[in-house]
Motif scaffolding. Structure first.
Motif, mmCIF file in Angstrom:
data_model
loop_
_atom_site.group_PDB
_atom_site.id
_atom_site.type_symbol
_atom_site.label_atom_id
_atom_site.label_comp_id
_atom_site.label_asym_id
_atom_site.label_seq_id
_atom_site.Cartn_x
_atom_site.Cartn_y
_atom_site.Cartn_z
ATOM 1 N N ALA A 1 22.905 -55.977 -71.244
ATOM 2 C CA ALA A 1 22.325 -55.500 -72.632
ATOM 3 C C ALA A 1 21.777 -56.181 -73.316
ATOM 4 O O ALA A 1 20.756 -55.741 -74.291
ATOM 5 C CB ALA A 1 23.623 -54.688 -73.093
ATOM 6 N N LEU A 2 22.271 -57.304 -73.649
ATOM 7 C CA LEU A 2 21.722 -58.343 -74.738
ATOM 8 C C LEU A 2 20.429 -58.822 -74.024
ATOM 9 O O LEU A 2 19.292 -58.878 -74.967
ATOM 10 C CB LEU A 2 22.668 -59.550 -74.756
ATOM 11 N N ALA A 3 20.322 -58.967 -72.853
ATOM 12 C CA ALA A 3 18.863 -59.401 -72.224
ATOM 13 C C ALA A 3 17.854 -58.411 -72.500
ATOM 14 O O ALA A 3 16.775 -58.740 -72.962
ATOM 15 C CB ALA A 3 18.998 -59.578 -70.828
ATOM 16 N N GLN A 4 18.291 -57.236 -72.392
ATOM 17 C CA GLN A 4 17.318 -56.157 -72.492
ATOM 18 C C GLN A 4 16.884 -56.110 -74.254
ATOM 19 O O GLN A 4 15.678 -55.916 -74.424
ATOM 20 C CB GLN A 4 17.911 -54.842 -72.503
ATOM 21 N N ALA A 5 17.740 -56.416 -75.140
ATOM 22 C CA ALA A 5 17.374 -56.418 -76.495
ATOM 23 C C ALA A 5 16.498 -57.672 -76.818
ATOM 24 O O ALA A 5 15.488 -57.778 -77.426
ATOM 25 C CB ALA A 5 18.700 -56.312 -77.369
ATOM 26 N N LEU A 6 16.689 -58.694 -76.234
ATOM 27 C CA LEU A 6 15.930 -60.057 -76.398
ATOM 28 C C LEU A 6 14.523 -59.670 -75.910
ATOM 29 O O LEU A 6 13.624 -60.216 -76.453
ATOM 30 C CB LEU A 6 16.716 -61.150 -75.899
ATOM 31 N N ASN A 7 14.369 -59.136 -74.722
ATOM 32 C CA ASN A 7 13.133 -58.985 -73.851
ATOM 33 C C ASN A 7 12.241 -58.209 -74.756
ATOM 34 O O ASN A 7 10.910 -58.368 -74.533
ATOM 35 C CB ASN A 7 13.486 -58.412 -72.638
ATOM 36 N N ASP B 1 13.249 -62.697 -69.515
ATOM 37 C CA ASP B 1 11.922 -62.839 -69.011
ATOM 38 C C ASP B 1 11.538 -64.413 -69.147
ATOM 39 O O ASP B 1 12.510 -65.164 -70.045
ATOM 40 C CB ASP B 1 10.765 -62.133 -69.792
ATOM 41 N N PRO B 2 10.592 -64.945 -68.470
ATOM 42 C CA PRO B 2 10.497 -66.591 -68.432
ATOM 43 C C PRO B 2 10.374 -67.181 -69.874
ATOM 44 O O PRO B 2 10.249 -68.235 -69.872
ATOM 45 C CB PRO B 2 9.235 -66.519 -67.532
ATOM 46 N N ARG B 3 9.972 -66.412 -70.792
ATOM 47 C CA ARG B 3 9.985 -66.984 -72.078
ATOM 48 C C ARG B 3 10.988 -67.902 -72.721
ATOM 49 O O ARG B 3 10.968 -68.684 -73.388
ATOM 50 C CB ARG B 3 9.515 -66.033 -73.146
ATOM 51 N N PHE B 4 12.290 -67.216 -72.031
ATOM 52 C CA PHE B 4 13.469 -67.837 -72.683
ATOM 53 C C PHE B 4 14.220 -68.932 -72.082
ATOM 54 O O PHE B 4 14.085 -68.950 -70.717
ATOM 55 C CB PHE B 4 14.674 -66.662 -72.687
#
Length: 374
Positions: free
Chosen positions: A330-336, A222-225
């Motif tokens: 997979a890592l993006a989902q965990a970070l979001n 998401d745009p926070r990153f």
């Protein structure tokens, strides 16, 4: 004062593990270091070794020697081995430290009757097993060196438990785990800015690490990153390819690398250290690299794929998140799924674990090992 020789076929001044050995021993012993590159900034005697580029014809000749199984002939005729023998002829030492199996036969010959400690930075027989030519030529050579010379070392250290277990299972040689942890850093966790989460990855631009998967990950975040890379140009062409890949992505930046002692301070204003390393070879499968511990010393949370050595320490100290696979989604989902509070908790956990996951702990273990040998 007793004398110690350190041998490493690496750029000594920029080899973190060897430089930690140097820092630990300088001033306490008469230390001589043999390796590549400029003289390190340390109170040691430095023996500079050189390797001149070889022509294709010469490379083909030595490849034939390896294919024919002439391992001893190949080893003792390498330029850096001969140069070290010549430069140190007639010298005696109370202890010799060989870094990686490639230095072990030389270390044993230079030691004479003195004990030799071998510090294996990798599992040498499978170091680049993802490359066909390496598997054909150098894998069998490393296996030969391990079988013939590892049992002659007084003791062995290595970087993580998985690699230690493999050396014991295959060659019957036990080893002590000394992590790739830097010295304790006097840093504090920085607050997480509302609506902005700064990711960083640092290290070498090496093609087999597939750093592009972390670039691909950003499309699912998401745009926070935002994502920063701080890379040494080990493979200059690959680094330029990575930069070209993100030319139109304002959320990804490439920062200039800093000297090794300044890495943790340079990371400190970020929030999460990220490392997604597909396990394309045995050593990547069991990776527990410098950067993991530098993330901790920088007081960052950590986001990784399911690399077991890193995941075990991360879970034990609650340092961050582990993706269920090495896919960027997979890592993006965990970070979001993370909140600002979650990330701050990871940074505080890194602060709490900083002493245990520093060289203050592992350096003491190495000193006790060396004192026993001496």
């Amino acid at each position: 004062m007793k004398s110690i020789l350190i041998v490493s076929f690496s750029m000594i001044h920029s080899d973190p593990r060897v430089m930690r050995q140097v820092r630990l021993l300088e001033g306490k012993y008469r230390v001589t270091v043999a390796g590549y590159g400029p003289t390190p900034d340390a109170q040691v005697e430095f023996i500079a070794l050189e390797r001149q580029p070889r022509s294709l014809l010469v490379k083909s000749f030595w490849a034939f020697k390896l294919l024919a199984g002439l391992h001893e002939h190949y080893y003792w005729n390498q330029q850096q081995v001969q140069a070290c023998l010549q430069r140190l002829a007639g010298r005696t030492f109370d202890l010799v430290i060989g870094n990686d199996v490639s230095s072990l036969p030389l270390a044993l010959r230079l030691a004479g009757e003195a004990p030799v400690m071998i510090d294996s930075h990798e599992y040498s027989p499978r170091e680049f097993e993802d490359k066909w030519l390496w598997r054909r030529l150098f894998g069998p050579h490393a296996d030969y060196l391990c079988r013939r010379y590892l049992p002659r070392a007084a003791c062995m250290t290595t970087v993580c438990q998985g690699i230690a277990d493999e050396y014991r299972n295959v060659y019957g040689v036990p080893s002590t785990v000394i992590h790739n942890a830097p010295v304790l850093q006097a840093l504090q966790p920085r607050p997480v800015q509302a609506g902005r989460i700064r990711l960083i990855h640092h290290g070498a631009a090496i093609r087999s690490r597939h750093l592009e998967v972390m670039i691909d990950m950003l499309a699912f975040l998401d745009p926070r990153f935002t994502l920063d890379f701080m890379l040494v140009a080990s493979d200059g062409r690959y680094l330029e390819e990575l930069k070209a890949r993100v030319r139109d992505e304002p959320r990804i930046r490439f920062l200039d690398p800093v000297p090794m002692p300044e890495i943790c301070a340079a990371l400190n204003d970020h929030d999460l250290g990220v490392f997604l390393l597909p396990p394309v070879n045995f050593n990547y499968q069991h990776a527990l690299p410098n950067k993991f511990f530098e993330f901790v010393q920088a007081r960052l949370g950590i986001a990784i794929g399911p690399s077991p050595e890193m995941a075990n320490l991360l879970d034990r100290h609650r340092l961050g998140v582990v993706a269920p696979s090495f896919e960027p989604q997979a890592l993006a989902q965990a970070l979001n799924a993370l909140s600002t509070e979650d990330i701050m908790a990871f940074k505080q956990a890194a602060h709490a674990a900083a002493h245990e996951l520093s060289y203050a702990h592992d350096g003491a273990l190495l000193v006790s090992t060396l004192e026993r040998l001496l």
